[in-house]
Scaffold this active site. Sequence first.
Site, PDB file in Angstrom:
ATOM      1  CB  SER A   1      -0.948  -0.059   1.314  1.00  0.00           C
ATOM      2  OG  SER A   1      -1.480   1.208   1.366  1.00  0.00           O
TER       3      SER A   1
ATOM      4  CE1 TYR B   1      -4.680  -2.051   5.055  1.00  0.00           C
ATOM      5  CE2 TYR B   1      -3.329  -0.044   4.633  1.00  0.00           C
ATOM      6  CZ  TYR B   1      -4.144  -1.037   4.159  1.00  0.00           C
ATOM      7  OH  TYR B   1      -4.214  -1.250   2.698  1.00  0.00           O
TER       8      TYR B   1
HETATM    9  P1  NAD Z   1     -11.362  -6.207  -0.055  1.00  0.00           P
HETATM   10  O1  NAD Z   1     -11.944  -6.121   1.131  1.00  0.00           O
HETATM   11  O2  NAD Z   1     -12.225  -5.997  -1.332  1.00  0.00           O
HETATM   12  O3  NAD Z   1     -10.905  -7.671  -0.297  1.00  0.00           O
HETATM   13  C1  NAD Z   1     -10.048  -8.402   0.704  1.00  0.00           C
HETATM   14  C2  NAD Z   1      -9.969  -9.723   0.351  1.00  0.00           C
HETATM   15  O4  NAD Z   1      -9.319 -10.407   1.436  1.00  0.00           O
HETATM   16  C3  NAD Z   1     -11.172 -10.325   0.238  1.00  0.00           C
HETATM   17  O5  NAD Z   1     -11.094 -11.457  -0.760  1.00  0.00           O
HETATM   18  C4  NAD Z   1     -11.407 -11.010   1.848  1.00  0.00           C
HETATM   19  O6  NAD Z   1     -12.323 -12.113   1.712  1.00  0.00           O
HETATM   20  C5  NAD Z   1      -9.858 -11.564   2.002  1.00  0.00           C
HETATM   21  N1  NAD Z   1      -9.872 -11.804   3.436  1.00  0.00           N
HETATM   22  C6  NAD Z   1     -10.097 -11.006   4.602  1.00  0.00           C
HETATM   23  N2  NAD Z   1      -9.704 -11.410   5.536  1.00  0.00           N
HETATM   24  C7  NAD Z   1      -9.598 -12.807   5.243  1.00  0.00           C
HETATM   25  C8  NAD Z   1      -9.014 -13.873   5.974  1.00  0.00           C
HETATM   26  N3  NAD Z   1      -8.959 -13.984   7.428  1.00  0.00           N
HETATM   27  N4  NAD Z   1      -8.676 -14.902   5.489  1.00  0.00           N
HETATM   28  C9  NAD Z   1      -8.907 -15.188   3.817  1.00  0.00           C
HETATM   29  N5  NAD Z   1      -9.141 -14.140   3.310  1.00  0.00           N
HETATM   30  C10 NAD Z   1      -9.486 -12.974   3.852  1.00  0.00           C
HETATM   31  O7  NAD Z   1     -10.220  -5.246  -0.071  1.00  0.00           O
HETATM   32  P2  NAD Z   1      -9.117  -4.894  -1.216  1.00  0.00           P
HETATM   33  O8  NAD Z   1      -9.176  -3.319  -1.212  1.00  0.00           O
HETATM   34  O9  NAD Z   1      -9.351  -5.497  -2.549  1.00  0.00           O
HETATM   35  O10 NAD Z   1      -7.871  -5.214  -0.471  1.00  0.00           O
HETATM   36  C11 NAD Z   1      -7.027  -6.156  -0.866  1.00  0.00           C
HETATM   37  C12 NAD Z   1      -5.488  -5.815  -0.652  1.00  0.00           C
HETATM   38  O11 NAD Z   1      -5.131  -4.479  -1.176  1.00  0.00           O
HETATM   39  C13 NAD Z   1      -5.329  -5.477   0.920  1.00  0.00           C
HETATM   40  O12 NAD Z   1      -4.080  -6.214   1.313  1.00  0.00           O
HETATM   41  C14 NAD Z   1      -5.285  -4.141   1.018  1.00  0.00           C
HETATM   42  O13 NAD Z   1      -4.718  -3.963   2.181  1.00  0.00           O
HETATM   43  C15 NAD Z   1      -4.582  -3.839  -0.256  1.00  0.00           C
HETATM   44  N6  NAD Z   1      -4.759  -2.460  -0.535  1.00  0.00           N
HETATM   45  C16 NAD Z   1      -5.975  -1.806  -0.947  1.00  0.00           C
HETATM   46  C17 NAD Z   1      -6.294  -0.503  -0.996  1.00  0.00           C
HETATM   47  C18 NAD Z   1      -7.528   0.135  -1.281  1.00  0.00           C
HETATM   48  O14 NAD Z   1      -7.641   1.423  -1.556  1.00  0.00           O
HETATM   49  N7  NAD Z   1      -8.552  -0.566  -1.533  1.00  0.00           N
HETATM   50  C19 NAD Z   1      -5.113   0.405  -1.143  1.00  0.00           C
HETATM   51  C20 NAD Z   1      -3.763  -0.200  -0.951  1.00  0.00           C
HETATM   52  C21 NAD Z   1      -3.749  -1.412  -0.434  1.00  0.00           C
END
Ligand code: NAD
Length: 260
Positions: free
Chosen positions: A142, A155
């Site tokens: 991130s 985080y």
């Molecule tokens: P999201 O909530 O759409 O997806 C998260 C995924 O992780 C889902 O498939 C969920 O089921 C899974 N998950 C959560 N807890 C779990 C567990 N205990 N066991 C197995 N799976 C689990 O969120 P996203 O935004 O797609 O995030 C994905 C990654 O991207 C994360 O690591 C997040 O920190 C990172 N990220 C997101 C953003 C953003 O702006 N959305 C920015 C930077 C980084």
Amino acid sequence: MLAGKNAVVTGSTSGIGHAVASALAEAGANVMLNGLGDPGEIETTRSELAAKTGRTVLFNGADMTKPDEIAGMIAQAESELGSVDILVNNAGIQHVAPVEEFPIEKWNAILAINLSAAFHAIRAAVPGMKERGWGRIVNTASAHALVASPYKAAYVAAKHGIAGLTKTVALELAEHGTTVNAIAPGYVWTPLVESQIPDTAKSRGITEEEVVNDVILDAQPTKEFVTVDQIGQFAVFLCSDAAASITGAILPMDGGWTAQ
Ligand code: NAD
């Protein structure tokens, strides 16, 4: 481009992980999906991706807080797909609160899912990558792996941790044809971002609309959300042979956020 390769993408039932898994399958890889959610919806996601790409698409529901289940997921992929050539550590959760009120169980869960799970998956997948002399590990970090924001103690700590893990494992695997990198997205419109808006509004004492315009998009000079498809395509590139010399890198994809 990735024909014959087998990939595991954690947290791929939603958001960024789903887009990365789809892009890898479109590029020719067989994929094991992972994540939480309604079993019927997950099965629809799995079968639609398999039908659309003609690739083998499996699902393993390992809970990323459970090291044994993570090792079992890698073992299942190795036995049913034949190998784990590509590992994308993407599962993640968020919680927004002032540090003195930060719930201890949220701290523990964020560290487990956003950081330790990547260690457990890497630990299980690396022997096979070393044996075959080829591998790609892509961690979803991130912008918060490089800079901080208030009220996100767990985080930001976990994402800075994944940057360190990425660099360390890259050095260990540098002579084994295996690269290890982290993509560092800025704000991407996914359920994870959407669900933190009410808490951010509460912590900062502003409206939800002000959170989107004055906090989220204010951080990104482009004033646009990063898209999940852009991240999917970037992951495919990092898995290609053209990216063989990129390793140990924390790669911002943040509309200029961390250039400021
Ligand atoms: P999201 O909530 O759409 O997806 C998260 C995924 O992780 C889902 O498939 C969920 O089921 C899974 N998950 C959560 N807890 C779990 C567990 N205990 N066991 C197995 N799976 C689990 O969120 P996203 O935004 O797609 O995030 C994905 C990654 O991207 C994360 O690591 C997040 O920190 C990172 N990220 C997101 C953003 C953003 O702006 N959305 C920015 C930077 C980084």
